[in-house]
Design a protein around this motif. Structure first.
Motif, short mmCIF file in Angstrom:
data_model
loop_
_atom_site.label_atom_id
_atom_site.label_comp_id
_atom_site.label_asym_id
_atom_site.label_seq_id
_atom_site.Cartn_x
_atom_site.Cartn_y
_atom_site.Cartn_z
N ASP A 289 0.89 -1.18 0.34
CA ASP A 289 -0.03 0.35 0.12
C ASP A 289 1.42 1.36 -0.17
O ASP A 289 0.43 2.12 0.00
CB ASP A 289 -0.91 0.07 0.97
N GLY A 290 2.09 1.08 -0.11
CA GLY A 290 2.79 2.27 0.30
C GLY A 290 3.32 2.76 1.52
O GLY A 290 4.21 4.03 1.80
N GLU A 324 10.11 5.93 -7.02
CA GLU A 324 9.69 5.38 -7.24
C GLU A 324 8.77 5.40 -5.48
O GLU A 324 7.79 5.11 -5.12
CB GLU A 324 9.75 4.20 -7.67
N SER A 325 10.13 4.71 -4.14
CA SER A 325 9.45 4.65 -3.36
C SER A 325 8.39 5.79 -2.35
O SER A 325 7.53 5.21 -1.28
CB SER A 325 10.51 4.06 -1.92
N ASP A 327 6.83 8.03 -4.22
CA ASP A 327 5.96 7.65 -5.24
C ASP A 327 4.62 7.64 -4.84
O ASP A 327 3.61 7.88 -4.33
CB ASP A 327 5.85 7.96 -6.85
N ARG A 328 5.38 5.97 -4.35
CA ARG A 328 4.64 5.00 -3.31
C ARG A 328 3.82 5.56 -2.01
O ARG A 328 2.81 5.36 -1.96
CB ARG A 328 5.26 3.54 -3.49
N ASN A 331 0.91 8.39 -1.97
CA ASN A 331 -0.14 7.95 -1.99
C ASN A 331 -0.95 6.81 -1.21
O ASN A 331 -2.30 7.54 -1.13
CB ASN A 331 0.12 6.82 -3.86
N TYR A 332 0.51 6.46 -0.82
CA TYR A 332 -0.42 5.87 0.96
C TYR A 332 -1.09 7.01 1.65
O TYR A 332 -2.47 6.43 1.91
CB TYR A 332 0.92 4.99 1.48
#
Length: 401
Positions: A289-290, A324-325, A327-328, A331-332
């Motif tokens: 889920d980030g 990328e992490s 960005d995740r 989003n979480y």
């Protein structure tokens, strides 16, 4: 709308939630406080912020003000500052009290020194933004109390009791959460040039890096002050909530940020190594889920702290493949926010309840303040509040890379 624009929009909604729900009752000693736990289903404030959660909310408001220039955020922060000032003890005849903060109200007879430090940190940053010399002097007074009283045995104590008939210090444990307090002394050193503050920063981090953070980036939250025994997850510390302990394994209370700050001053590789080993572990355990947490859930407050620390590391040029992490993680955080424009809970960030269990209905100021600060930083906010002065102006450029 891109992710950075969504981050800014969410952060502003979170700030507006704080503004809307701040206590503004002129006849109340609670004036200036924010919802600490807010029931989003019932649209009910279950309790108000205490000294440290008020302080970290102020920091979010200051970053928000610098980001968008809306005076309401500065006004709201100022009202909260006055509440914090009401908690500081002025008792020159009692050195063990003089300069400390009471935890919740002017009548509270105890305090966690780490919590008071967050309040003093807010006073210091507020003074730099507003020119409030009284706030600056109060922050320095607390720093002196912290150095001479809370750290009288080398590493900060857990809790101080102001009732002389009670035990002064209890419990007799070391807590990992003091790590981030080193950043307050970094700020004082940068603003004053006084070497005593740099030495305190280094003292706290040396203990934390040696006793609480292992080579794999894992944190031992509680240690016995006398034996050094790790007390996490056992019966030796019976009051300590398991959810609270797990939270501090992933939300490091800005220990990595403090290590990065120390590295900018001294370039000693141990500080950089400590920050990197924690952040690399967080990247390795990032959940689908980030968020960041154990196998079965993400720790809500860790989403904001880890994201902020990754952004700080990136702005210093540390070679961490983490875009990328990040960005995740953003989003979480966005999914943790309540977005119902016609509802009083709009802008709230869901967190843990009062038993430190992740909740789908309870919003927590800890999670909200960290999320707002992290989202604003991701959106390109440049200021020295809960960030590294040397890298603040590079933040937007580095996030574009």
């Amino acid at each position: 709308m891109g992710l950075r624009e969504l981050s800014a929009e969410a952060a502003i909604a979170g700030l507006d939630f704080l503004v809307r729900h701040q206590n503004r009752d002129d006849n109340s000693a609670d004036r200036g406080r924010f919802p600490d736990l807010y029931n989003c289903d019932a649209n009910r404030i279950d309790n108000y912020t205490i000294v440290w959660t008020t302080g970290v909310a102020i920091e979010a408001l200051l970053i928000g003000y610098r980001f968008c220039g809306d005076e309401k955020y500065l006004d709201t922060a100022g009202s909260a500052i006055r509440y914090i000032k009401s908690l500081q003890i002025f008792s020159p005849s009692t050195p063990r009290h003089h300069g400390a903060f009471r935890e919740e109200t002017p009548q509270t007879d105890w305090s966690h020194p780490r919590d008071g430090l967050t309040a003093a940190w807010a006073l210091l940053d507020w003074s730099q933004q507003s020119g409030d010399l009284d706030a600056e002097q109060r922050a320095k007074l607390f720093a002196e109390w912290f150095i001479t009283v809370a750290m009288k045995d080398g590493y900060p104590y857990w809790t101080v009791r102001f009732n002389e008939d009670d035990q002064a210090w209890k419990p007799l444990w070391y807590g990992s959460f003091h790590s981030g307090g080193a950043f307050f002394f970094y700020r004082l050193y940068k603003l004053t040039g006084e070497d005593k503050y740099r030495r305190v920063m280094e003292s706290i981090l040396r203990h934390y890096n040696r006793n609480h953070l292992d080579a794999e980036g894992r944190i031992s939250v509680i240690r016995d002050r006398r034996s050094g025994e790790v007390l996490d997850g056992g019966d030796t510390a019976p009051w300590s909530n398991p959810g609270w302990e797990v939270m501090h394994v992933y939300n490091d209370d800005f220990g990595a940020l403090a290590n990065l700050a120390a590295f900018t001053l001294k370039k000693e590789p141990d500080y950089r190594k400590a920050a990197e080993c924690f952040l690399r572990r967080m990247l390795s355990v990032q959940r689908v889920d980030g968020g960041f947490g154990p196998k079965n859930y993400s720790v809500p407050s860790a989403g904001g702290t880890v994201l902020m620390e990754l952004i700080a590391a990136r702005s210093l040029g540390l070679e961490m493949d983490c875009r990328e992490s990040m960005d995740r993680a953003v989003n979480y955080l966005l999914k943790q926010q309540v977005r119902q424009p016609s509802n009083p809970s709009d802008g709230a960030f869901l967190g843990m309840d009062d038993e430190y269990v992740v909740s789908k209905t309870m919003a927590h100021c800890r999670t909200a303040a960290y999320a707002i600060m992290a989202l604003l930083r991701y959106a390109g906010a440049t200021d020295p509040f809960y960030f590294l002065e040397k890298s603040a102006d590079q933040n937007k450029e580095n996030l574009d890379v």
